[in-house]
Each structure stands twice: as structure tokens, then as C-alpha cells.
Write a protein that holds these residues in place. Structure first.
Motif, PDB file in Angstrom:
ATOM      1  N   GLY A   1     -55.072 -48.089-108.304  1.00 28.75           N
ATOM      2  CA  GLY A   1     -53.771 -48.362-108.909  1.00 28.75           C
ATOM      3  C   GLY A   1     -53.157 -49.689-108.511  1.00 28.75           C
ATOM      4  O   GLY A   1     -52.131 -50.090-109.048  1.00 28.75           O
ATOM      5  N   LEU A   2     -53.762 -50.390-107.558  1.00 24.52           N
ATOM      6  CA  LEU A   2     -53.235 -51.683-107.123  1.00 24.52           C
ATOM      7  C   LEU A   2     -54.002 -52.790-107.838  1.00 24.52           C
ATOM      8  O   LEU A   2     -55.216 -52.946-107.632  1.00 24.52           O
ATOM      9  N   PRO A   3     -53.318 -53.537-108.696  1.00 26.51           N
ATOM     10  CA  PRO A   3     -54.010 -54.624-109.406  1.00 26.51           C
ATOM     11  C   PRO A   3     -54.560 -55.655-108.420  1.00 26.51           C
ATOM     12  O   PRO A   3     -53.966 -55.907-107.367  1.00 26.51           O
ATOM     13  N   ILE A   4     -55.687 -56.256-108.762  1.00 23.67           N
ATOM     14  CA  ILE A   4     -56.340 -57.235-107.897  1.00 23.67           C
ATOM     15  C   ILE A   4     -55.420 -58.428-107.615  1.00 23.67           C
ATOM     16  O   ILE A   4     -55.440 -58.997-106.525  1.00 23.67           O
ATOM     17  N   GLU A   5     -54.589 -58.790-108.605  1.00 24.90           N
ATOM     18  CA  GLU A   5     -53.653 -59.909-108.414  1.00 24.90           C
ATOM     19  C   GLU A   5     -52.629 -59.584-107.331  1.00 24.90           C
ATOM     20  O   GLU A   5     -52.266 -60.438-106.519  1.00 24.90           O
ATOM     21  N   THR A   6     -52.164 -58.338-107.301  1.00 30.84           N
ATOM     22  CA  THR A   6     -51.197 -57.906-106.280  1.00 30.84           C
ATOM     23  C   THR A   6     -51.860 -57.884-104.913  1.00 30.84           C
ATOM     24  O   THR A   6     -51.273 -58.350-103.923  1.00 30.84           O
ATOM     25  N   LEU A   7     -53.075 -57.369-104.842  1.00 30.77           N
ATOM     26  CA  LEU A   7     -53.818 -57.361-103.587  1.00 30.77           C
ATOM     27  C   LEU A   7     -54.015 -58.784-103.082  1.00 30.77           C
ATOM     28  O   LEU A   7     -53.815 -59.065-101.895  1.00 30.77           O
ATOM     29  N   THR A   8     -54.381 -59.686-103.982  1.00 29.69           N
ATOM     30  CA  THR A   8     -54.601 -61.076-103.591  1.00 29.69           C
ATOM     31  C   THR A   8     -53.314 -61.715-103.087  1.00 29.69           C
ATOM     32  O   THR A   8     -53.318 -62.404-102.058  1.00 29.69           O
ATOM     33  N   SER A   9     -52.206 -61.492-103.777  1.00 30.21           N
ATOM     34  CA  SER A   9     -50.921 -62.056-103.328  1.00 30.21           C
ATOM     35  C   SER A   9     -50.546 -61.527-101.952  1.00 30.21           C
ATOM     36  O   SER A   9     -50.103 -62.288-101.084  1.00 30.21           O
ATOM     37  N   LEU A  10     -50.722 -60.236-101.754  1.00 29.39           N
ATOM     38  CA  LEU A  10     -50.423 -59.621-100.461  1.00 29.39           C
ATOM     39  C   LEU A  10     -51.334 -60.175 -99.375  1.00 29.39           C
ATOM     40  O   LEU A  10     -50.872 -60.555 -98.290  1.00 29.39           O
ATOM     41  N   HIS A  11     -52.610 -60.259 -99.657  1.00 30.36           N
ATOM     42  CA  HIS A  11     -53.593 -60.769 -98.708  1.00 30.36           C
ATOM     43  C   HIS A  11     -53.282 -62.215 -98.315  1.00 30.36           C
ATOM     44  O   HIS A  11     -53.313 -62.570 -97.127  1.00 30.36           O
ATOM     45  N   VAL A  12     -52.980 -63.047 -99.286  1.00 26.73           N
ATOM     46  CA  VAL A  12     -52.668 -64.455 -99.017  1.00 26.73           C
ATOM     47  C   VAL A  12     -51.380 -64.583 -98.207  1.00 26.73           C
ATOM     48  O   VAL A  12     -51.317 -65.355 -97.244  1.00 26.73           O
ATOM     49  N   ALA A  13     -50.359 -63.823 -98.559  1.00 23.16           N
ATOM     50  CA  ALA A  13     -49.090 -63.881 -97.818  1.00 23.16           C
ATOM     51  C   ALA A  13     -49.290 -63.477 -96.357  1.00 23.16           C
ATOM     52  O   ALA A  13     -48.818 -64.161 -95.437  1.00 23.16           O
ATOM     53  N   ILE A  14     -50.013 -62.392 -96.135  1.00 23.31           N
ATOM     54  CA  ILE A  14     -50.284 -61.945 -94.761  1.00 23.31           C
ATOM     55  C   ILE A  14     -51.122 -62.990 -94.025  1.00 23.31           C
ATOM     56  O   ILE A  14     -50.875 -63.284 -92.848  1.00 23.31           O
ATOM     57  N   SER A  15     -52.093 -63.569 -94.707  1.00 24.26           N
ATOM     58  CA  SER A  15     -52.941 -64.598 -94.095  1.00 24.26           C
ATOM     59  C   SER A  15     -52.119 -65.803 -93.655  1.00 24.26           C
ATOM     60  O   SER A  15     -52.316 -66.334 -92.557  1.00 24.26           O
ATOM     61  N   LEU A  16     -51.202 -66.228 -94.506  1.00 22.65           N
ATOM     62  CA  LEU A  16     -50.379 -67.393 -94.168  1.00 22.65           C
ATOM     63  C   LEU A  16     -49.469 -67.113 -92.971  1.00 22.65           C
ATOM     64  O   LEU A  16     -49.280 -67.985 -92.113  1.00 22.65           O
ATOM     65  N   VAL A  17     -48.941 -65.900 -92.887  1.00 20.47           N
ATOM     66  CA  VAL A  17     -48.130 -65.529 -91.716  1.00 20.47           C
ATOM     67  C   VAL A  17     -49.027 -65.493 -90.471  1.00 20.47           C
ATOM     68  O   VAL A  17     -48.635 -65.977 -89.401  1.00 20.47           O
ATOM     69  N   GLY A  18     -50.234 -64.955 -90.604  1.00 20.48           N
ATOM     70  CA  GLY A  18     -51.167 -64.914 -89.484  1.00 20.48           C
ATOM     71  C   GLY A  18     -51.550 -66.300 -88.999  1.00 20.48           C
ATOM     72  O   GLY A  18     -51.557 -66.569 -87.794  1.00 20.48           O
ATOM     73  N   ILE A  19     -51.857 -67.192 -89.924  1.00 19.38           N
ATOM     74  CA  ILE A  19     -52.218 -68.561 -89.555  1.00 19.38           C
ATOM     75  C   ILE A  19     -51.027 -69.279 -88.929  1.00 19.38           C
ATOM     76  O   ILE A  19     -51.151 -69.917 -87.878  1.00 19.38           O
ATOM     77  N   SER A  20     -49.866 -69.165 -89.557  1.00 18.22           N
ATOM     78  CA  SER A  20     -48.665 -69.835 -89.028  1.00 18.22           C
ATOM     79  C   SER A  20     -48.304 -69.331 -87.640  1.00 18.22           C
ATOM     80  O   SER A  20     -48.015 -70.118 -86.731  1.00 18.22           O
ATOM     81  N   SER A  21     -48.321 -68.014 -87.465  1.00 16.02           N
ATOM     82  CA  SER A  21     -47.974 -67.453 -86.159  1.00 16.02           C
ATOM     83  C   SER A  21     -49.036 -67.795 -85.120  1.00 16.02           C
ATOM     84  O   SER A  21     -48.722 -68.016 -83.947  1.00 16.02           O
ATOM     85  N   GLY A  22     -50.288 -67.885 -85.529  1.00 12.52           N
ATOM     86  CA  GLY A  22     -51.353 -68.282 -84.616  1.00 12.52           C
ATOM     87  C   GLY A  22     -51.191 -69.720 -84.147  1.00 12.52           C
ATOM     88  O   GLY A  22     -51.337 -70.026 -82.960  1.00 12.52           O
ATOM     89  N   LEU A  23     -50.853 -70.603 -85.069  1.00 13.25           N
ATOM     90  CA  LEU A  23     -50.621 -71.995 -84.684  1.00 13.25           C
ATOM     91  C   LEU A  23     -49.401 -72.107 -83.774  1.00 13.25           C
ATOM     92  O   LEU A  23     -49.424 -72.833 -82.774  1.00 13.25           O
ATOM     93  N   LEU A  24     -48.351 -71.366 -84.101  1.00 17.01           N
ATOM     94  CA  LEU A  24     -47.160 -71.347 -83.253  1.00 17.01           C
ATOM     95  C   LEU A  24     -47.495 -70.797 -81.868  1.00 17.01           C
ATOM     96  O   LEU A  24     -47.014 -71.311 -80.851  1.00 17.01           O
ATOM     97  N   LEU A  25     -48.323 -69.770 -81.816  1.00 21.22           N
ATOM     98  CA  LEU A  25     -48.746 -69.190 -80.549  1.00 21.22           C
ATOM     99  C   LEU A  25     -49.372 -70.253 -79.651  1.00 21.22           C
ATOM    100  O   LEU A  25     -49.018 -70.390 -78.480  1.00 21.22           O
ATOM    101  N   PHE A  26     -50.288 -71.043 -80.199  1.00 25.91           N
ATOM    102  CA  PHE A  26     -50.973 -72.043 -79.390  1.00 25.91           C
ATOM    103  C   PHE A  26     -50.072 -73.227 -79.055  1.00 25.91           C
ATOM    104  O   PHE A  26     -50.180 -73.793 -77.966  1.00 25.91           O
TER     105      PHE A  26
END
Length: 171
Positions: A4-29
Motif C-alpha cells: 500500500g505504500l507507493p514507491i515514490e513515497t518510500l523513496t521520499s521517506l528514505h531520502v529524507a531519513i538519509s539526509l538527516v543521517g548524513i547531516s547528523s553524522g557530519l555534525l557528530l564528527f
């Protein structure tokens, strides 16, 4: 895939979470290099990086591939980071274990972002000479060198710098 979850929604969610992960990782270091407290940003980094990996497994595929191996390696690396941070409290050598594990997990996340960016941007660039895979490998190699330097900088810094006290202390 989530029914029931469209691939476009999954991709948007995945990318948003990835960007927060990358940003927080860079901030961490950055905070580690500055000798600042990293407790809050560590939680955000570890959770969002694990969530990025988990959402990556939700994409439909016909067989397991390299991205699945990287996903499993990322989760294993994150597990080591969590144990070193929350079980061993970064005592002794566990600080270096945490730094390396967190850096490797961040590298996996950034490397996946580089691959996706190259796959989307190289065709747009048009007259790219040679095999696009060469550009991806070069970008990942440059990223790896950057992360090795970043890790070396963090490992050379003290755990946290003591807070400065004011010459005039409140009563």
C-alpha cells in the motif's frame, strides 16, 4: 516493500531519513573534532542511519545484491557503535572503536548518496566521456580519503575539552 505504500513515497521517506543521517553524522564528527558534547547528535545519527538502512531493504528486488551486503555491513557496524557508546561508555579503546564504527556507517550512507547522485547527474551532464562507473569509483575513492582524514583528526583529539569557566562566577 510495504503493501500500500507507493514507491515514490518510500523513496521520499528514505531520502529524507538519509539526509538527516548524513547531516547528523557530519555534525557528530565536527563536534568531536571541536571537543564538544556529542550525546544528543549521536542518538540522532545512529537512529536515522539505522532507519536509512532499514528503509533501503524495503525496495522490491529479484535477488540480493551489493546494496544488501552494504546494508547488512552497515547494521553490523552500527551495532558495534551502539555497544561501544552505550555499553562500554567509550572507555579506553572503545572510543576509537566508536569513532571508526560511526565513521564507517557514515561512509556507507554517503557512498550510497554519491552512487545515486552520479547515476542521476551523469546522464544529465550529457557528453561524459568514458564509463560512468569510472566517475562513481573516483568519487567514492575521494570520499574514502576524506573520511580517513576525518577519522584521523577525530582520533587525535581529546575526548571532550573541559568547559571554560568564567573569571566571574555567579554566586
Amino acid at each position: 516493500m510495504v503493501p500500500g505504500l507507493p514507491i515514490e513515497t518510500l523513496t521520499s521517506l528514505h531520502v529524507a531519513i538519509s539526509l538527516v543521517g548524513i547531516s547528523s553524522g557530519l555534525l557528530l564528527f565536527i563536534r568531536m573534532i571541536a571537543g564538544r558534547d556529542v550525546s544528543a547528535v549521536s542518538i540522532v545519527f545512529l537512529v536515522t542511519t539505522a532507519a536509512t538502512t532499514a528503509t533501503g531493504f524495503l525496495y522490491p528486488v529479484s535477488s540480493a545484491g551489493v546494496r544488501h551486503l552494504v546494508g547488512v555491513a552497515s547494521l553490523a557496524t552500527l551495532s558495534v557503535a551502539v555497544v561501544s557508546l552505550y555499553v562500554f561508555r567509550l572507555a579506553g579503546a572503545w572510543r576509537a572503536v566508536y569513532v571508526i564504527a560511526a565513521l564507517v556507517a557514515l561512509y556507507f550512507n554517503c557512498s550510497a548518496a554519491v552512487v545515486q547522485a552520479c547515476r542521476r547527474l551523469l546522464p544529465v551532464a550529457g557528453d561524459v566521456e568514458g564509463d560512468p562507473q569510472t566517475y562513481i569509483l573516483f568519487a567514492q575513492g575521494a570520499l574514502l580519503v576524506l573520511f580517513i582524514v576525518l577519522g584521523a583528526l577525530v582520533l587525535r583529539m581529546p575526548r571532550e575539552r573541559p568547559q571554560r569557566t568564567s573569571a566571574i562566577s555567579p554566586l
